[in-house]
Design an enzyme around this catalytic site. Structure first.
Site, PDB file in Angstrom:
ATOM      1  N   GLN A  21       0.866  -1.172   0.000  1.00 44.25           N
ATOM      2  CA  GLN A  21       0.000   0.000   0.000  1.00 44.25           C
ATOM      3  C   GLN A  21       0.909   1.229   0.000  1.00 44.25           C
ATOM      4  O   GLN A  21       1.988   1.227   0.611  1.00 44.25           O
ATOM      5  CB  GLN A  21      -0.906   0.026   1.236  1.00 44.25           C
ATOM      6  CG  GLN A  21      -2.017  -1.025   1.219  1.00 44.25           C
ATOM      7  CD  GLN A  21      -3.156  -0.627   0.299  1.00 44.25           C
ATOM      8  OE1 GLN A  21      -3.014  -0.699  -0.923  1.00 44.25           O
ATOM      9  NE2 GLN A  21      -4.280  -0.227   0.883  1.00 44.25           N
ATOM     10  N   SER A  22       0.498   2.329  -0.653  1.00 44.97           N
ATOM     11  CA  SER A  22       1.395   3.473  -0.873  1.00 44.97           C
ATOM     12  C   SER A  22       1.698   4.230   0.405  1.00 44.97           C
ATOM     13  O   SER A  22       2.822   4.698   0.610  1.00 44.97           O
ATOM     14  CB  SER A  22       0.789   4.431  -1.909  1.00 44.97           C
ATOM     15  OG  SER A  22       0.664   3.776  -3.159  1.00 44.97           O
ATOM     16  N   THR A  23       0.706   4.373   1.307  1.00 47.15           N
ATOM     17  CA  THR A  23       0.909   5.164   2.518  1.00 47.15           C
ATOM     18  C   THR A  23       0.370   4.408   3.710  1.00 47.15           C
ATOM     19  O   THR A  23      -0.481   3.500   3.591  1.00 47.15           O
ATOM     20  CB  THR A  23       0.195   6.528   2.419  1.00 47.15           C
ATOM     21  OG1 THR A  23      -1.214   6.311   2.298  1.00 47.15           O
ATOM     22  CG2 THR A  23       0.695   7.312   1.216  1.00 47.15           C
ATOM     23  N   GLN A  26      -3.364   4.701   3.999  1.00 36.84           N
ATOM     24  CA  GLN A  26      -4.123   3.735   3.215  1.00 36.84           C
ATOM     25  C   GLN A  26      -4.174   2.378   3.918  1.00 36.84           C
ATOM     26  O   GLN A  26      -5.193   1.678   3.871  1.00 36.84           O
ATOM     27  CB  GLN A  26      -3.501   3.580   1.825  1.00 36.84           C
ATOM     28  CG  GLN A  26      -3.644   4.805   0.946  1.00 36.84           C
ATOM     29  CD  GLN A  26      -2.983   4.611  -0.404  1.00 36.84           C
ATOM     30  OE1 GLN A  26      -2.378   3.565  -0.661  1.00 36.84           O
ATOM     31  NE2 GLN A  26      -3.102   5.614  -1.270  1.00 36.84           N
ATOM     32  N   GLY A  62       2.890   0.761   3.208  1.00 38.27           N
ATOM     33  CA  GLY A  62       3.099   2.170   3.548  1.00 38.27           C
ATOM     34  C   GLY A  62       4.218   2.824   2.781  1.00 38.27           C
ATOM     35  O   GLY A  62       4.644   3.927   3.143  1.00 38.27           O
TER      36      GLY A  62
END
Length: 688
Positions: A21-23, A26, A62
């Site tokens: 997941q990008s962050t 999220q 993340g």
């Protein structure tokens, strides 16, 4: 069927599921997407892999997929594929594996070489197959384009706000956001005064380094607000550094302006990023007057021009720079009249003092040629000093009053800053005391710690109060009534003060820079200085070139004539005494002595006292003895009796005698009786 692509060879190796997941936001808020990614394990089991041989790599939760930097999970996946341990690589979408085409195609290439399959939500692909590889490449390009579109949307909204001056950016120390989201001054008065003092000091000294030096000499601190970490938002006080002062002076936010695009992010080959400062002409948005500031925009512009002028001292051309040590009055303001380049300064020792020489080395440095010209600085600086006194005479009274007001304001600013620092130390000590008084006495671990903190704060407050008291006394002595009276007398004393050797050369240079833009020098039979004053007016000074040292050491014709005249009646020692009594001095301003007079005689071929007496007929002792057929002892006896006069005596007690006119002697025989008879005859003759 996609499952037909799975062979026994693939099943011999393990299956790898990559989850990302990008962050972190999220991960916390979009749990459904994470569950969908974990659900791909069932697809691997259906394709024939046992559950225990399905490895989940979720170390990159993340983290952004725009590059492989700091993505340990993706690096592990690539390593497993390269070693041939992976039979299939799974990801919900291509964007989960990578959003960078270079990283994605590198993974496809490795999978094709090791016969590894790739699985996503749409199906299974064989990178060794051209059609599948083409489709995977297209998906990777679309994933990268999607990231670009997302960034462009966010960037567009950011630029739209910046265009209106409404984009919220972290303000520098001394500025804060109010409740209505407008920017105002920090309510802490000590912070305000410290920042104002930076701008005021720079305006007086004209140099960021001198501003730092003033803060350190006065023992003043400058604030810094923490932007990250557990103590984010706390205010720290420390001695300022040169880079910190430059940040304050270059920041347009302190002038009440909104500025966007002052820096850019540059990606490095190693995957990291660096911040690059952008030239002011390339800033995207600059809007003065958007909020309250410490200075106005005109003053900010003047500061930038001064800083740019100072920075030229460190560039390739070294055009100007702030006033520095050294007596060269025109440092950074001299232009060569032959080639148009800036001239530098070289110092040398002359008669125990430091003298400057302006020289143009542009041709020698850039083209390995000859030095264009060298001009003695002592004659140019003297001419400029006279011009300064002439220019300042009409404005001396205004300058005097301005200096007095400036010193008083300066003292008030520094005193307020120190007083506020003492007040802050007192508050912190009182706060530490209240904390200690509220603690449970039985909790000794906490009580001891709070007591130590209280003692430390008390000590700091006592030190700050003592330093404030000591510096206040020094400042009061500096601004006493007698000092103010001397300042008021500046109008009449300005020429004398300008020539006072105790005045720092940098102060004279600052005055010169206020009135003179540059000086163009041309050296020929004379030195011509074209002075361009501030405002466009010009003056031309024609200065005599200094005499060569040989001519300076040469004795004046009138001195040589005086020595020639005195030698008619006096010896070298007597001539030296007479010259000193009449105020004559050598070229070194020293008194004359016997050797100096002898040197003048030899250099100018003057007849000595001895030679002059010989020309007048004076005889030596031996010559008189031979002339009158007597012994030299008899001659000295005649001298003691006053029959003849001794007119000159050298260092060996040899002298010249003057014989009275008409002196005769009767001839006689030799022997003692004859010498006595001769002496009688001479005595009788002299009496007649």
């Amino acid at each position: 069927m996609p499952e037909l692509k799975v062979t026994a060879d693939h099943l011999k190796r393990d299956a790898y599921l990559y989850v990302r997941q990008s962050t972190l936001r999220q991960v916390a808020e979009h749990g459904e997407s994470t569950e969908r990614q974990y659900g791909l394990r069932d697809r691997a089991v259906v394709a024939g892999w046992p559950v225990e041989r399905v490895h989940v790599i979720d170390r990159d939760l993340g983290k952004s997929g725009s590059s492989t930097t700091a993505r340990d999970g993706f690096q592990q996946l690539v390593s497993e594929v390269a070693l041939g341990k992976a039979g299939i690589v799974m990801g919900l979408e291509v964007s989960r594996l990578a959003r960078n085409s270079a990283d994605w195609h590198r993974l496809i290439e490795l999978c094709a070489l090791t016969a590894t399959l790739i699985l996503d939500e749409d199906g299974i692909y064989d990178p060794a197959s051209f059609n599948d590889r083409l489709l995977l490449g297209l998906k990777g390009t679309m994933s990268e384009a999607e990231l670009h579109i997302l960034k462009a949307r966010m960037r567009g909204g950011q630029l739209n706000k910046a265009r209106r001056g409404e984009l919220e950016m972290c303000p520098p120390v001394g500025l804060v956001y109010r409740n209505d989201r407008t920017i105002g001054l920090d309510p802490d008065l000590q912070v305000q005064n410290a920042i104002r003092l930076v701008f005021d000091t720079f305006e007086q000294t004209g140099s960021a380094m001198q501003t730092v030096r003033f803060f350190r000499e006065q023992g003043l601190l400058f604030p810094r607000r923490l932007r990250t970490g557990p103590n984010k938002g706390d205010l720290l006080w420390a001695a300022p550094h040169h880079a910190r002062v430059l940040q304050v002076l270059h920041n347009p936010r302190y002038a009440g302006a909104f500025a966007y695009g002052r820096t850019r992010i540059r990606h490095r080959p190693d995957g990291g990023t660096s911040v690059v400062k952008v030239a002011r002409t390339d800033w995207q948005f600059v809007m003065p007057g958007m909020h309250q500031g410490y200075i106005d925009w005109e003053r900010f512009e003047a500061n930038q021009r001064r800083l740019a002028d100072n920075a030229r001292a460190f560039g390739g051309e070294r055009r100007s720079g702030p006033p520095r040590e050294g007596p060269a009055l025109l440092q950074g303001r001299v232009v060569c009249g032959l080639c148009g380049e800036r001239m530098g300064v070289r110092y040398s020792r002359e008669n125990g003092s430091t003298v400057p020489t302006y020289l143009c080395q542009a041709n020698a440095v850039r083209r390995a040629g000859w030095t264009c010209q060298t001009v003695p600085g002592k004659i140019v600086d003297a001419g400029i000093a006279d011009l300064m006194i002439e220019l300042m005479t009409p404005m001396t009274l205004a300058v005097t009053l301005e200096v007095q007001r400036e010193l008083e304001a300066r003292a008030a600013e520094t005193d307020a800053a120190r007083r506020q620092h003492v007040e802050r130390m007192r508050y912190e000590a009182e706060l530490a005391r209240r904390r200690y008084m509220k603690v449970d006495p039985d909790n000794r671990l906490v009580a001891d710690s709070l007591e130590a903190e209280w003692n430390d704060k008390r000590r700091r407050h006592a030190d700050a109060a003592e330093d404030y008291k000591r510096r206040s006394k020094q400042q009061a002595a500096a601004l006493s009534a007698d000092a103010q009276r001397r300042i008021l007398d500046l109008a009449e004393q300005l020429p004398r003060i300008w020539q006072d050797p105790r005045v720092d050369s940098r102060e004279r240079k600052r005055i010169v820079r206020l009135l003179i833009d540059d000086v163009t020098l041309i050296k020929s039979q004379t030195v011509t200085a074209h002075v361009r004053l501030s405002g466009g007016a010009t003056r031309t000074l024609v200065l005599d070139r200094p005499l060569p040292i040989a001519q300076i050491r040469k004795f004046k014709p009138e001195l040589v004539a005086e020595v020639d005249r005195l030698l008619d009646h006096h010896c070298d020692r007597e001539v030296a005494e007479i010259l000193n009594n009449h105020g004559w001095r050598t070229w070194e301003a020293k008194a004359f002595n016997l050797k100096k007079v002898a040197f003048i005689r030899c250099a100018y071929k003057l007849a000595s006292r001895y030679e002059r007496l010989r020309r007048r007929g004076m005889l030596t002792t031996r010559e008189i003895a031979a002339k009158f057929c007597v012994s030299e002892t008899a001659v000295h006896t005649w001298g003691r009796q006053g029959l003849i006069t001794k007119c000159y005596t050298d260092s060996l007690n040899r002298g010249l005698w003057e014989i009275p006119p008409g002196m005769t002697i009767r001839k006689g025989c030799g022997g003692r009786g004859a010498r006595l008879a001769q002496l009688t005859a001479i005595t009788a003759s002299s009496k007649e």
